[in-house]
Design a protein around this motif. Structure first.
Motif, PDB file in Angstrom:
ATOM      1  N   UNK A  53       0.791  -1.192  -0.129  1.00  0.00           N
ATOM      2  CA  UNK A  53       0.279  -0.187   0.114  1.00  0.00           C
ATOM      3  C   UNK A  53       0.677   1.097   0.608  1.00  0.00           C
ATOM      4  N   UNK A  54       0.820   2.056  -1.061  1.00  0.00           N
ATOM      5  CA  UNK A  54       1.283   3.467  -0.847  1.00  0.00           C
ATOM      6  C   UNK A  54       0.411   4.435  -0.815  1.00  0.00           C
ATOM      7  N   UNK A  55      -0.092   5.286  -0.125  1.00  0.00           N
ATOM      8  CA  UNK A  55      -0.615   6.524  -0.102  1.00  0.00           C
ATOM      9  C   UNK A  55      -0.996   7.330  -1.036  1.00  0.00           C
ATOM     10  N   UNK A  56      -1.807   7.794  -1.306  1.00  0.00           N
ATOM     11  CA  UNK A  56      -1.420   9.557  -2.892  1.00  0.00           C
ATOM     12  C   UNK A  56      -0.225  10.461  -2.405  1.00  0.00           C
ATOM     13  N   UNK A  57      -0.316  10.859  -0.865  1.00  0.00           N
ATOM     14  CA  UNK A  57       1.122  11.402  -0.262  1.00  0.00           C
ATOM     15  C   UNK A  57       2.327  11.265  -0.696  1.00  0.00           C
ATOM     16  N   UNK A  95       3.800  -7.094  -0.907  1.00  0.00           N
ATOM     17  CA  UNK A  95       2.995  -6.754  -0.643  1.00  0.00           C
ATOM     18  C   UNK A  95       2.669  -7.394   1.029  1.00  0.00           C
ATOM     19  N   UNK A  96       1.967  -6.126   1.601  1.00  0.00           N
ATOM     20  CA  UNK A  96       1.954  -6.055   3.726  1.00  0.00           C
ATOM     21  C   UNK A  96       2.698  -4.835   3.366  1.00  0.00           C
ATOM     22  N   UNK A  97       3.871  -4.550   3.088  1.00  0.00           N
ATOM     23  CA  UNK A  97       4.341  -3.512   3.353  1.00  0.00           C
ATOM     24  C   UNK A  97       3.361  -2.079   2.817  1.00  0.00           C
ATOM     25  N   UNK A  98       3.840  -0.916   3.813  1.00  0.00           N
ATOM     26  CA  UNK A  98       3.028   0.387   3.744  1.00  0.00           C
ATOM     27  C   UNK A  98       3.807   1.337   3.731  1.00  0.00           C
ATOM     28  N   UNK A  99       3.366   2.016   2.925  1.00  0.00           N
ATOM     29  CA  UNK A  99       4.315   3.824   2.254  1.00  0.00           C
ATOM     30  C   UNK A  99       3.143   4.732   3.094  1.00  0.00           C
ATOM     31  N   UNK A 135       6.530  -0.136   7.312  1.00  0.00           N
ATOM     32  CA  UNK A 135       5.691   0.752   7.480  1.00  0.00           C
ATOM     33  C   UNK A 135       6.887   1.769   7.254  1.00  0.00           C
ATOM     34  N   UNK A 136       6.924   2.707   6.327  1.00  0.00           N
ATOM     35  CA  UNK A 136       7.945   3.730   6.206  1.00  0.00           C
ATOM     36  C   UNK A 136       6.813   4.829   5.901  1.00  0.00           C
ATOM     37  N   UNK A 137       7.523   6.012   6.478  1.00  0.00           N
ATOM     38  CA  UNK A 137       5.839   7.226   7.086  1.00  0.00           C
ATOM     39  C   UNK A 137       7.200   8.627   7.039  1.00  0.00           C
TER      40      UNK A 137
END
Length: 355
Positions: free
Chosen positions: A245-249, A260-264, A280-282
């Motif tokens: 998952x990569x958010x629009x920001x 799969x299962x990673x989050x940015x 998770x990368x924030x």
């Protein structure tokens, strides 16, 4: 032909990582370096493989299993002390029987693979075949001197005055003639049975030892700098793929793999970069040439040209470069200390300090 992989070394140049893990299992682009060798051996058509393991043998057995996932049948041989490459051949005598075999160092990375070398060894009936590469400082390697036909005249281990710049890079093919050779030699000054001495014994007995030279990228990932360089080479050949998952920001530039299962979230990733599952990368900047393994946490940080192992956490790091961060390690800002003044004041002086 069979294969004998050596994975029992202590990895002293990679301490403290090798206190708790086998150096052959350190990741390159999120895959253990040993796996690249196993895949290359299978691609060359070899199926019967033995892995010589040391004190991290249990970990290697758990990672590789029976070899079926690589298309191999794997046997494990325990070497309690690192007594040399020729000692490993002695140890594997029953497994090897009278078959030709490939001897391969398990922390090697050879970009061109092994298929061509194995094919040429199978059709050339010399007692041994060595893979060489020119190096700028031959004094750090075993060095081969060749005759006008390209066969080996002489081998020297870390010579003070090298006769050539052609270094042994840990890939050998042997016929059964090597077995009397490893029995005939004595331990070197460092207490090991050197494979270079065994090969020189073959030459002295009139046996032909062939050689071939490669200038394609090769590394023995035995140091942090070498491991980071191999990581760069492998990532250079990677294609991008986003399954997590990569958010629009967030912004992804170039070849980026997000498992799969990673989050940015709210981050900028500049490829080549690989992000492992569960990470998770924030609010961070990652890359280029960075591999972040599974289950890591990166927050408010910038990381480039680095490798992070499983479970590492980095928070509030303004810039991390050319780094190797171990499993479960945590990097965070140091607490701000109160200011202090150092004074050397002469007699009867008056000084006013602000708080």
């Amino acid at each position: 032909m069979k294969a004998l992989i050596l994975a029992g070394g202590t990895g002293s140049r990679l301490r403290p990582f090798t206190f708790t893990s086998a150096k052959q299992l350190l990741p390159i682009a999120n895959k253990p370096v040993l796996f690249y060798g196993l895949e290359a051996i299978a691609a060359a058509g070899i199926t019967e493989t033995a892995i010589v393991v040391g004190r991290h043998g249990t970990e290697i057995r758990e990672a590789v299993g029976d070899g079926a996932r690589f298309g191999l049948r794997v046997t494990y041989l325990q070497q309690d002390s690192p007594l040399g490459l020729a000692h490993a051949v002695l140890l594997a005598r029953e497994f090897l029987a009278e078959d030709d075999f490939l001897l391969y160092l398990g922390d090697n990375y050879l970009q061109e693979g092994l298929t061509g070398f194995v094919r040429r060894a199978e059709t050339d009936r010399s007692a041994a075949r060595l893979l060489l590469t020119p190096v700028p400082d031959p004094t750090a390697f075993g060095v081969a001197e060749l005759d006008e036909h390209g066969d080996v005249l002489r081998l020297e281990e870390k010579p003070d005055r090298p006769r050539s710049d052609l270094a042994l890079i840990g890939v050998y093919a042997f016929g059964p003639q090597i077995h009397p050779a490893v029995r005939a030699i004595s331990p070197s000054g460092r207490g090991e049975l050197e494979i270079t001495d065994a090969v020189q014994w073959l030459i002295d007995q009139g046996q032909r030892v062939a050689a071939e030279t490669t200038e394609r990228p090769w590394r023995d990932t035995g140091s942090v700098d070498d491991l980071l360089e191999v990581n760069r080479q492998v990532l250079d050949g990677m294609t991008g793929l986003v399954e997590g998952k990569v958010d629009p920001h967030s912004t992804l530039v170039g070849r980026v793999r997000v498992a799969e299962g990673a989050v940015v979230r709210g981050s900028r990733l500049v490829g080549p970069v690989v992000i492992g599952a569960g990470t998770v990368v924030s609010n961070s900047s990652i890359g280029p040439y960075t591999a972040i393994a599974e289950d890591c946490r990166i927050e408010d940080s910038a990381i480039a040209h680095s490798v992070l192992l499983r479970g590492a956490q980095v928070e509030g790091a303004s810039r991390i470069e050319s780094s190797l961060i171990g499993r479960g390690a945590a990097v965070s800002p140091a607490p701000r200390l109160p200011g202090a003044h150092r004074l050397v004041i002469g007699d009867h002086s008056r000084v006013q300090l602000t708080s």
